[in-house]
Design an enzyme around this catalytic site. Structure first.
Site, PDB file in Angstrom:
ATOM      1  N   HIS A   2       0.812  -1.220   0.000  1.00  0.00           N
ATOM      2  CA  HIS A   2       0.000   0.000   0.000  1.00  0.00           C
ATOM      3  C   HIS A   2       0.846   1.271   0.000  1.00  0.00           C
ATOM      4  O   HIS A   2       0.329   2.360   0.211  1.00  0.00           O
ATOM      5  CB  HIS A   2      -0.952   0.008   1.209  1.00  0.00           C
ATOM      6  CG  HIS A   2      -0.346  -0.557   2.455  1.00  0.00           C
ATOM      7  ND1 HIS A   2      -0.876  -1.646   3.121  1.00  0.00           N
ATOM      8  CD2 HIS A   2       0.757  -0.210   3.146  1.00  0.00           C
ATOM      9  CE1 HIS A   2      -0.119  -1.923   4.165  1.00  0.00           C
ATOM     10  NE2 HIS A   2       0.864  -1.068   4.213  1.00  0.00           N
ATOM     11  N   TYR A  38      17.247   1.774   4.247  1.00  0.00           N
ATOM     12  CA  TYR A  38      17.564   1.162   2.959  1.00  0.00           C
ATOM     13  C   TYR A  38      18.779   1.791   2.283  1.00  0.00           C
ATOM     14  O   TYR A  38      19.272   1.264   1.286  1.00  0.00           O
ATOM     15  CB  TYR A  38      16.383   1.291   1.982  1.00  0.00           C
ATOM     16  CG  TYR A  38      15.079   0.732   2.466  1.00  0.00           C
ATOM     17  CD1 TYR A  38      15.038  -0.307   3.395  1.00  0.00           C
ATOM     18  CD2 TYR A  38      13.875   1.241   1.999  1.00  0.00           C
ATOM     19  CE1 TYR A  38      13.826  -0.808   3.830  1.00  0.00           C
ATOM     20  CE2 TYR A  38      12.663   0.740   2.420  1.00  0.00           C
ATOM     21  CZ  TYR A  38      12.649  -0.287   3.350  1.00  0.00           C
ATOM     22  OH  TYR A  38      11.443  -0.783   3.777  1.00  0.00           O
TER      23      TYR A  38
END
Length: 501
Positions: A171, A256
């Site tokens: 999402h 990340y």
């Protein structure tokens, strides 16, 4: 219209109840078969009881079949939702706590970085077993809709090695889309986007309103926004440096890449503790733990609360039900899906799992050609893809050398740790997760020998991280039952971000 839909990992209340509501909102689906499967009898029983009550209250006659037998659940299934968390919160805690000893401070740890890589090792072994059962007992044209993380690694393994047509669903794109609209004072429905990249590192390479480009003004708009300028510092800085806004939340994105969590004394400069999703150390582990504890304690009250209403206005934004609706009824749906690239994004590898716009109708799922990503965003994605490829091959073949190389190539792990520290961290994580890593038997035995030798690199054993908060007790959560219910009941635990500073 009748077909069978199976939920593997149905004990996940956040996903299962909402996905079932979304599916049964479609009028043509009032006679489908539904099967729930989970290895946890207690969770399975609670979720089934709650969902069956919802079904009955909405006037439907569907009888949910609940079982711990996966093959029974999968028999003749045309669609399979997967929401497993292999190892549960027990394993998840090691994904966060062990790297912390080495200075690797994660907010989430379920996609990349040390935690995401090890989560993938557990999940891929199980997903390949699930795929074997699907091929043997499910319908011939079965579609696996994967919601489990690490999204890319699991979807990659299922498509390449599992032999099952698999699409990964998330999402994240919807959230950033809403934010872009908000900073310009517009409705989400009035802003057109093209978003492409890899899951959790997807980039809004085009945003427009009535044909007018908005991309060029995004940085100034976000910098001036009273909330986002404080809660999305990493995303805004990435926008500043790379020119495009990224889908993932501040906390997710910060782990990340190598720049924002490498120095403990700088982490708080980039995060906001008003909501876990903005960068709190171990934040997702905390809210998942709280959600589990709350649901188990408060479940009797959930059965007294009003049932979910299966109406169009209450339907969620998760892609899964819309994909099935498109395939079965022919109604066209546009979403963002995680699929094997095969040239959709021309400057990312063909074998990678990319996230890009797609269309669904009765003819199937179509992925239009996106072309090249801008060079900077493509470089960020390619760094992560290298880690994902190594991690997938390591998990499939039980190759701990490839596993260690994945850790070395991970942007944040590599920014914080030297090779000797990485080797020792992997040894610790292999041993800690041994019961969920059947493919690593020999490597785990060697790791135990190494760790018992006594010749170890010192680590910060009691280090809690730069910004860790304690898990709330059930008594504390009772002070705001609505907030506790939202945490436990939502698949997206960052959906309602607290504005507390």
């Amino acid at each position: 219209m009748s077909f069978k839909v199976t939920f593997i990992g149905a004990g996940s209340i956040g996903f299962t109840r909402g996905l079932l509501r979304d599916l049964l909102t479609v009028p043509e689906f009032k006679d489908i078969e539904v099967s729930f499967m989970d290895i946890n009898s207690h969770n399975l029983e609670m979720v089934t009881e709650l969902c069956q009550r919802d079904v009955i209250e909405n006037g439907l006659k569907i009888n949910i079949q609940a079982t711990k037998d996966r093959r029974e659940a999968l028999k003749d299934a045309k669609y399979v939702f997967c929401t497993i968390r292999m190892g549960g919160l027990e394993a998840f805690s090691t994904d966060v706590d062990i790297p912390l000893k080495y200075g690797v401070d994660q907010c989430v740890g379920d996609t990349l970085c040390a935690g995401g890589i090890m989560y993938g090792q557990r999940g891929i072994a199980e997903m390949l077993d699930i795929c074997r059962d699907i091929k043997e007992v499910a319908a011939p044209d079965v579609l696996l809709l994967n919601y489990s993380n690490p999204m890319v690694m699991l979807t990659w393994a299922c498509n390449k090695y599992g032999g099952v047509r698999t699409i990964g669903l998330c999402h994240g794109v919807q959230h950033g889309h809403q934010q872009i609209a908000e900073v310009f004072g517009l409705k989400k429905s009035d802003v057109d986007i093209i978003c492409a990249g890899i899951n959790h590192q997807t980039w809004y390479i085009s945003a427009s309103h009535k044909g007018k480009d908005l991309t060029g003004g995004l940085l100034e708009a976000f910098e001036k926004h009273p909330e986002f300028s404080r809660t999305e510092k990493v995303r805004i800085d990435m926008l500043r440096r790379f020119g495009y806004y990224s889908t993932e939340s501040n906390g997710h994105l910060s782990e990340y890449v190598p720049w924002y969590r490498k120095r403990a004394d700088e982490i708080k400069d980039w995060i906001d503790l008003g909501s876990w999703i903005n960068g709190e150390t171990g934040g997702y582990l905390r809210v998942c733990t709280e959600g589990r504890n709350w649901f188990e304690t408060d479940f009797p009250n959930w059965m007294k609360d009003p049932a979910l209403e299966y109406t169009t206005e209450n339907r969620g934004e998760e892609h899964g039900s819309f994909i099935i609706e498109g395939l079965e009824t022919g109604r066209v749906y546009r979403g963002h899906f995680n699929v094997v690239n095969n040239g959709v994004i021309s400057n990312l590898p063909d074998d990678a799992i990319i996230e890009a716009p797609g269309y669904v109708d009765r003819n199937g799922i179509s992925m239009p050609h996106v072309g090249d990503l801008p060079l900077g965003p493509a470089a960020v994605c390619n760094a992560s893809i290298s880690v994902q490829r190594l991690a997938v091959e390591a998990a499939v073949h039980g190759d701990d050398k490839l596993l260690r190389q994945a850790f070395m190539m991970d942007p944040l792990v590599g920014a914080v740790c030297n090779p000797k520290e990485i080797w020792q961290m992997v040894d610790e994580m292999l041993v800690a997760g041994g019961q969920w890593l059947p493919q690593y038997g020999e490597a785990i035995a060697k790791a135990k020998e190494t760790l018992s030798s006594g010749n170890l690199i010192p680590t910060a054993v009691n280090y809690e991280g730069a910004a860790r908060l304690k898990v709330k007790s059930v008594e504390e959560m009772q002070q705001d039952r609505d907030a506790a219910n939202k945490n436990a009941g939502e698949s997206d635990k960052g959906k309602d971000r607290e504005k507390v500073h």
